[in-house]
Design a protein around this motif. Structure first.
Motif, PDB file in Angstrom:
ATOM      1  N   PRO A 196      13.296  20.735 -23.640  1.00 20.66           N
ATOM      2  CA  PRO A 196      14.524  20.521 -22.866  1.00 20.66           C
ATOM      3  C   PRO A 196      14.185  20.106 -21.431  1.00 20.66           C
ATOM      4  CG  PRO A 196      14.063  22.859 -23.062  1.00 20.66           C
ATOM      5  CD  PRO A 196      13.030  22.141 -23.893  1.00 20.66           C
ATOM      6  N   GLY A 197      15.166  19.607 -20.742  1.00 21.16           N
ATOM      7  CA  GLY A 197      14.971  19.238 -19.340  1.00 21.16           C
ATOM      8  C   GLY A 197      15.021  17.748 -19.137  1.00 21.16           C
ATOM      9  N   PRO A 198      14.712  17.323 -17.910  1.00 22.48           N
ATOM     10  CA  PRO A 198      14.761  15.891 -17.605  1.00 22.48           C
ATOM     11  C   PRO A 198      13.785  15.108 -18.474  1.00 22.48           C
ATOM     12  CG  PRO A 198      14.434  17.189 -15.596  1.00 22.48           C
ATOM     13  CD  PRO A 198      14.308  18.124 -16.754  1.00 22.48           C
ATOM     14  N   VAL A 199      14.155  13.874 -18.779  1.00 21.87           N
ATOM     15  CA  VAL A 199      13.316  13.006 -19.604  1.00 21.87           C
ATOM     16  C   VAL A 199      12.975  11.753 -18.809  1.00 21.87           C
ATOM     17  CG1 VAL A 199      13.185  11.615 -21.706  1.00 21.87           C
ATOM     18  CG2 VAL A 199      14.313  13.842 -21.755  1.00 21.87           C
ATOM     19  N   HIS A 210      14.007  -0.949 -22.878  1.00 24.31           N
ATOM     20  CA  HIS A 210      14.992  -1.257 -23.922  1.00 24.31           C
ATOM     21  C   HIS A 210      15.580   0.025 -24.505  1.00 24.31           C
ATOM     22  CE1 HIS A 210      14.811  -5.625 -24.377  1.00 24.31           C
ATOM     23  NE2 HIS A 210      13.517  -5.538 -24.125  1.00 24.31           N
ATOM     24  N   VAL A 211      14.732   1.008 -24.768  1.00 23.44           N
ATOM     25  CA  VAL A 211      15.196   2.282 -25.338  1.00 23.44           C
ATOM     26  C   VAL A 211      16.195   2.954 -24.401  1.00 23.44           C
ATOM     27  CG1 VAL A 211      14.459   4.621 -25.983  1.00 23.44           C
ATOM     28  CG2 VAL A 211      13.158   2.636 -26.785  1.00 23.44           C
ATOM     29  N   SER A 212      15.935   2.891 -23.106  1.00 24.05           N
ATOM     30  CA  SER A 212      16.804   3.574 -22.134  1.00 24.05           C
ATOM     31  C   SER A 212      18.215   2.998 -22.086  1.00 24.05           C
ATOM     32  CB  SER A 212      16.183   3.542 -20.733  1.00 24.05           C
ATOM     33  OG  SER A 212      16.326   2.271 -20.141  1.00 24.05           O
ATOM     34  N   LEU A 213      18.401   1.814 -22.631  1.00 29.03           N
ATOM     35  CA  LEU A 213      19.743   1.219 -22.643  1.00 29.03           C
ATOM     36  C   LEU A 213      20.654   1.906 -23.657  1.00 29.03           C
ATOM     37  CD1 LEU A 213      18.879  -2.586 -22.396  1.00 29.03           C
ATOM     38  CD2 LEU A 213      19.602  -1.041 -20.550  1.00 29.03           C
ATOM     39  N   THR A 214      20.071   2.500 -24.696  1.00 30.33           N
ATOM     40  CA  THR A 214      20.875   3.180 -25.721  1.00 30.33           C
ATOM     41  C   THR A 214      20.645   4.685 -25.743  1.00 30.33           C
ATOM     42  OG1 THR A 214      19.187   2.765 -27.408  1.00 30.33           O
ATOM     43  CG2 THR A 214      21.000   1.152 -27.214  1.00 30.33           C
ATOM     44  N   GLU A 215      19.541   5.135 -25.210  1.00 26.28           N
ATOM     45  CA  GLU A 215      19.201   6.560 -25.156  1.00 26.28           C
ATOM     46  C   GLU A 215      19.019   6.926 -23.689  1.00 26.28           C
ATOM     47  OE1 GLU A 215      18.807   8.731 -27.776  1.00 26.28           O
ATOM     48  OE2 GLU A 215      19.489   7.128 -29.102  1.00 26.28           O
ATOM     49  N   PRO A 216      20.065   7.379 -23.016  1.00 22.40           N
ATOM     50  CA  PRO A 216      19.940   7.643 -21.578  1.00 22.40           C
ATOM     51  C   PRO A 216      18.802   8.612 -21.251  1.00 22.40           C
ATOM     52  CG  PRO A 216      22.230   7.758 -22.273  1.00 22.40           C
ATOM     53  CD  PRO A 216      21.395   7.667 -23.524  1.00 22.40           C
ATOM     54  N   VAL A 217      18.020   8.249 -20.258  1.00 24.22           N
ATOM     55  CA  VAL A 217      16.939   9.081 -19.744  1.00 24.22           C
ATOM     56  C   VAL A 217      17.113   9.191 -18.239  1.00 24.22           C
ATOM     57  CG1 VAL A 217      15.350   8.501 -21.626  1.00 24.22           C
ATOM     58  CG2 VAL A 217      15.343   7.117 -19.549  1.00 24.22           C
ATOM     59  N   ASP A 218      16.324  10.064 -17.613  1.00 26.31           N
ATOM     60  CA  ASP A 218      16.490  10.329 -16.182  1.00 26.31           C
ATOM     61  C   ASP A 218      15.738   9.356 -15.285  1.00 26.31           C
ATOM     62  OD1 ASP A 218      18.098  12.924 -16.228  1.00 26.31           O
ATOM     63  OD2 ASP A 218      16.480  13.326 -17.649  1.00 26.31           O
ATOM     64  N   ALA A 219      14.637   8.791 -15.776  1.00 30.90           N
ATOM     65  CA  ALA A 219      13.859   7.834 -14.984  1.00 30.90           C
ATOM     66  C   ALA A 219      12.913   7.074 -15.910  1.00 30.90           C
ATOM     67  CB  ALA A 219      13.070   8.548 -13.891  1.00 30.90           C
ATOM     68  N   LEU A 220      12.433   5.950 -15.400  1.00 33.88           N
ATOM     69  CA  LEU A 220      11.471   5.103 -16.116  1.00 33.88           C
ATOM     70  C   LEU A 220      10.259   4.864 -15.222  1.00 33.88           C
ATOM     71  CD1 LEU A 220      14.060   2.476 -17.331  1.00 33.88           C
ATOM     72  CD2 LEU A 220      12.709   3.934 -18.854  1.00 33.88           C
ATOM     73  N   LEU A 260       9.919  10.580  -8.388  1.00 34.86           N
ATOM     74  CA  LEU A 260      10.520  11.493  -9.362  1.00 34.86           C
ATOM     75  C   LEU A 260      11.286  12.616  -8.672  1.00 34.86           C
ATOM     76  CD1 LEU A 260       7.709  11.721 -12.060  1.00 34.86           C
ATOM     77  CD2 LEU A 260       9.916  10.530 -12.227  1.00 34.86           C
ATOM     78  N   ARG A 261      10.745  13.125  -7.596  1.00 32.66           N
ATOM     79  CA  ARG A 261      11.452  14.174  -6.850  1.00 32.66           C
ATOM     80  C   ARG A 261      12.826  13.672  -6.410  1.00 32.66           C
ATOM     81  NH1 ARG A 261       7.199  16.035  -3.878  1.00 32.66           N
ATOM     82  NH2 ARG A 261       7.133  14.478  -3.094  1.00 32.66           N
ATOM     83  N   GLN A 262      12.873  12.445  -5.939  1.00 34.84           N
ATOM     84  CA  GLN A 262      14.136  11.848  -5.496  1.00 34.84           C
ATOM     85  C   GLN A 262      15.045  11.519  -6.681  1.00 34.84           C
ATOM     86  OE1 GLN A 262      15.162  11.509  -2.348  1.00 34.84           O
ATOM     87  NE2 GLN A 262      17.092  10.663  -3.043  1.00 34.84           N
ATOM     88  N   SER A 263      14.485  10.938  -7.718  1.00 39.91           N
ATOM     89  CA  SER A 263      15.284  10.484  -8.868  1.00 39.91           C
ATOM     90  C   SER A 263      15.809  11.625  -9.722  1.00 39.91           C
ATOM     91  CB  SER A 263      14.454   9.552  -9.752  1.00 39.91           C
ATOM     92  OG  SER A 263      14.080   8.410  -9.032  1.00 39.91           O
ATOM     93  N   LEU A 264      15.092  12.736  -9.762  1.00 46.08           N
ATOM     94  CA  LEU A 264      15.477  13.844 -10.632  1.00 46.08           C
ATOM     95  C   LEU A 264      16.258  14.931  -9.899  1.00 46.08           C
ATOM     96  CD1 LEU A 264      12.211  14.210 -12.758  1.00 46.08           C
ATOM     97  CD2 LEU A 264      14.253  12.850 -13.238  1.00 46.08           C
TER      98      LEU A 264
END
Length: 188
Positions: free
Chosen positions: A51-54, A68-78, A172-176
């Protein structure tokens, strides 16, 4: 990616993915739809166990497939190491970047023929997603700098990798950061 997997492990849990063609020992990558399906399934399995941020991280083709995956499976950062903005045939591959809404971190070598920095700098202002670029001066597609260039600068590859990791940790600190909810107005 083994080295980066180890470095990223200092920031959080890392779950690695090998695509079907890699598992089968084939040299030629599968079609994009097969890669996206495998990546999506691996993400779903990882979410069940952790669990947690992805954050999706990938190198070259893996970073593009992760986008491409992040367009259909929301994640927290790339995280994109050596994003292949230009195909080996020279075609610009910016469409997925322009669709992204997920914050993205690019780590690019200044000598990467698959992602000339001027092309990436022309794409980034057109992106909807916030992005950050960390340039490895003299780095190739794998972010590696030649031994002579490193010696002349009094640096090691480990120093440069540490600089990328430091910038990535800040990103990541900023984005999450938890998103602040707007305060509800009181009615009088």
């Amino acid at each position: 990616m083994k080295g980066w997997s180890r470095r990223l492990g200092s920031l959080g849990k890392v779950v690695r993915l090998d695509y079907p063609y890699q598992l089968e020992g084939r040299g030629r990558p599968d079609r994009p739809e097969v890669l996206i399906a495998a990546h999506t399934e691996a993400l779903r399995r990882a979410r069940k166990r952790h669990p947690g941020p992805v954050v999706l991280a990938g190198k070259s083709m893996g970073s593009r497939i992760g986008c491409h995956v992040s367009l259909t499976e929301p994640v927290d950062a790339l995280i994109c190491f050596g994003y292949p903005l230009r195909s080996p045939a020279g075609t610009l591959r910016d469409a997925v970047l322009l669709e992204l809404t997920t914050p993205v971190f690019f780590a690019q070598g200044s000598r990467d023929p698959l992602c000339p920095l001027e092309l990436l700098e022309a794409v980034r202002p057109r992106m909807k997603a916030p992005s950050q670029l960390q340039v490895v001066e003299g780095g190739n597609h794998s972010l590696e700098v030649g031994v002579r260039a490193l010696a002349s600068r009094g640096q090691t590859q480990q120093d440069l990798d540490g600089q990328v990791l430091f910038a990535l940790e800040s990103f990541l600190r900023q984005s999450l950061k938890p998103k602040k909810k707007p305060k509800k107005e009181r009615r009088r």
